[in-house]
Motif scaffolding. Sequence first.
Motif, short mmCIF file in Angstrom:
data_model
loop_
_atom_site.label_atom_id
_atom_site.label_comp_id
_atom_site.label_asym_id
_atom_site.label_seq_id
_atom_site.Cartn_x
_atom_site.Cartn_y
_atom_site.Cartn_z
N HIS A 1 0.85 -1.19 0.00
CA HIS A 1 0.00 0.00 0.00
C HIS A 1 0.88 1.23 0.00
O HIS A 1 1.82 1.32 0.81
CB HIS A 1 -0.93 -0.02 1.24
N ASN A 2 0.57 2.15 -0.92
CA ASN A 2 1.30 3.41 -0.93
C ASN A 2 2.82 3.22 -0.96
O ASN A 2 3.55 3.85 -0.21
CB ASN A 2 0.91 4.21 0.33
N ASN A 3 3.30 2.34 -1.84
CA ASN A 3 4.74 2.15 -1.96
C ASN A 3 5.13 2.16 -3.45
O ASN A 3 4.28 2.44 -4.32
CB ASN A 3 5.19 0.85 -1.26
N ASP A 4 6.37 1.87 -3.76
CA ASP A 4 6.82 1.95 -5.16
C ASP A 4 6.03 1.00 -6.06
O ASP A 4 5.70 1.35 -7.20
CB ASP A 4 8.32 1.62 -5.26
N SER A 5 5.75 -0.20 -5.54
CA SER A 5 5.00 -1.18 -6.36
C SER A 5 3.62 -0.65 -6.69
O SER A 5 3.19 -0.69 -7.85
CB SER A 5 4.81 -2.51 -5.62
N THR A 6 2.90 -0.15 -5.68
CA THR A 6 1.53 0.31 -5.94
C THR A 6 1.54 1.54 -6.85
O THR A 6 0.67 1.68 -7.70
CB THR A 6 0.76 0.61 -4.64
N ALA A 7 2.54 2.41 -6.70
CA ALA A 7 2.60 3.61 -7.55
C ALA A 7 2.77 3.18 -9.01
O ALA A 7 2.10 3.70 -9.91
CB ALA A 7 3.74 4.51 -7.11
N ALA A 8 3.67 2.22 -9.25
CA ALA A 8 3.91 1.76 -10.63
C ALA A 8 2.66 1.10 -11.19
O ALA A 8 2.28 1.34 -12.35
CB ALA A 8 5.09 0.79 -10.65
N ILE A 9 2.00 0.27 -10.39
CA ILE A 9 0.81 -0.44 -10.88
C ILE A 9 -0.31 0.56 -11.15
O ILE A 9 -0.96 0.54 -12.19
CB ILE A 9 0.35 -1.51 -9.86
N TRP A 10 -0.53 1.47 -10.19
CA TRP A 10 -1.63 2.44 -10.30
C TRP A 10 -1.53 3.27 -11.58
O TRP A 10 -2.53 3.55 -12.24
CB TRP A 10 -1.62 3.35 -9.06
N SER A 11 -0.31 3.60 -11.97
CA SER A 11 -0.14 4.45 -13.16
C SER A 11 -0.57 3.72 -14.43
O SER A 11 -0.77 4.34 -15.47
CB SER A 11 1.30 4.94 -13.27
N ASN A 12 -0.70 2.39 -14.36
CA ASN A 12 -1.10 1.61 -15.54
C ASN A 12 -2.53 1.10 -15.49
O ASN A 12 -2.95 0.37 -16.39
CB ASN A 12 -0.17 0.41 -15.71
N ILE A 13 -3.26 1.43 -14.44
CA ILE A 13 -4.63 0.92 -14.32
C ILE A 13 -5.59 1.78 -15.11
O ILE A 13 -5.48 3.01 -15.11
CB ILE A 13 -5.06 0.87 -12.83
N ARG A 14 -6.56 1.13 -15.78
CA ARG A 14 -7.54 1.88 -16.58
C ARG A 14 -8.48 2.66 -15.65
O ARG A 14 -8.77 2.22 -14.53
CB ARG A 14 -8.35 0.91 -17.45
N SER A 15 -8.99 3.76 -16.16
CA SER A 15 -9.86 4.64 -15.36
C SER A 15 -11.05 3.89 -14.79
O SER A 15 -11.41 4.06 -13.62
CB SER A 15 -10.37 5.79 -16.21
#
Length: 205
Positions: free
Chosen positions: A108-122
Motif C-alpha cells: 500500500h502506498n509504496n513503489d510497487s503500488t505507484a507503478a501499478i496504479w499508473s497503468n490501471i484503466r480509469s
Amino acid sequence: MVTNNLPEHYNDIDKIYDEIWERLIDGKKNRNSELHQCYVATNSDKFPALRTVVLRHVSQENLSIGFHTDKRSNKINEILEDSNVSVLFYDHEHKIQIRINGQAEVNHNNDSTAAIWSNIRSFSKKCYLIEKAPGTQSEIPTSGYPPQFENILPSDAELEAGYENFTYINIQIESIEWLYLHKDGHRRALFNFTDNNINKQWITP
Ligand SMILES: Cc1cc2nc3c(=O)[nH]c(=O)nc-3n(C[C@H](O)[C@H](O)[C@H](O)COP(=O)(O)O)c2cc1C
C-alpha cells in the motif's frame, strides 16, 4: 499438442510445470481465459474466507502471483493476521485445476503500488472511490459510490483519490498443485519450492 487424445504433458511432469506457467501468464493477459479469475482463501475467525479476484500479476522468475484490492476490505486484516493463503483456479475447457499455497504480502502506498496504479484503466480506478469500506452494512441498496459519481466516469484528477484505497497483494508461492482430468485416468502433481529448489512429485489424483 494432443496425441491419441492425450496431451503431451499427460505423463511428463516437466511439461506440466511449463504448462502451469504458460496458462497462468495467459490467464493474466487474456480476460477470456478461465484463469483470468481465481479464488483466494484466507484464514478467518471461524470459517475460511473465500472470494473471487482477477489475476493481475504472474512471475515465474519470482514465483509470485498477485491481485488488486481495496485496503479497507476484510481480506486485508485477515492477511495481516495470517499471511498463509490458498488460491484456486479451474479451467473447465481444458479440465485443469491449479491450487497454489503461499504467503501474501500487502502493498500500500509504496513503489510497487505507484507503478501499478499508473497503468490501471480509469474504469478500474473508479472501484477505489467507494465511500465506505467494502462489506459495510447499508439501509438501502447501494453501489457505494459518492452520488456525484454514480453513473459517470470521474475525471482523472477525481480518480486519483482512489489511490489511497488501492492495494496490491503479492503472493509468494510455496507450492503449486496440478490436477488434470481425463477419462483414461486423471493426473495430479505437486511442485514444492524451497531455497531455489523445485521438488516435482507425482501424486495419486
Ligand atoms: C469476477 C469477479 C472478480 C472480482 N475481482 C476482484 C478483485 O480483483 N479484487 C477484489 O478485491 N475483489 C474482487 N471481486 C470481489 C470479491 O470477490 C469480494 O466480493 C470483495 O473483494 C470483498 O471481499 P472480502 O470481504 O473477503 O475482502 C471480484 C468479484 C468477482 C465476481
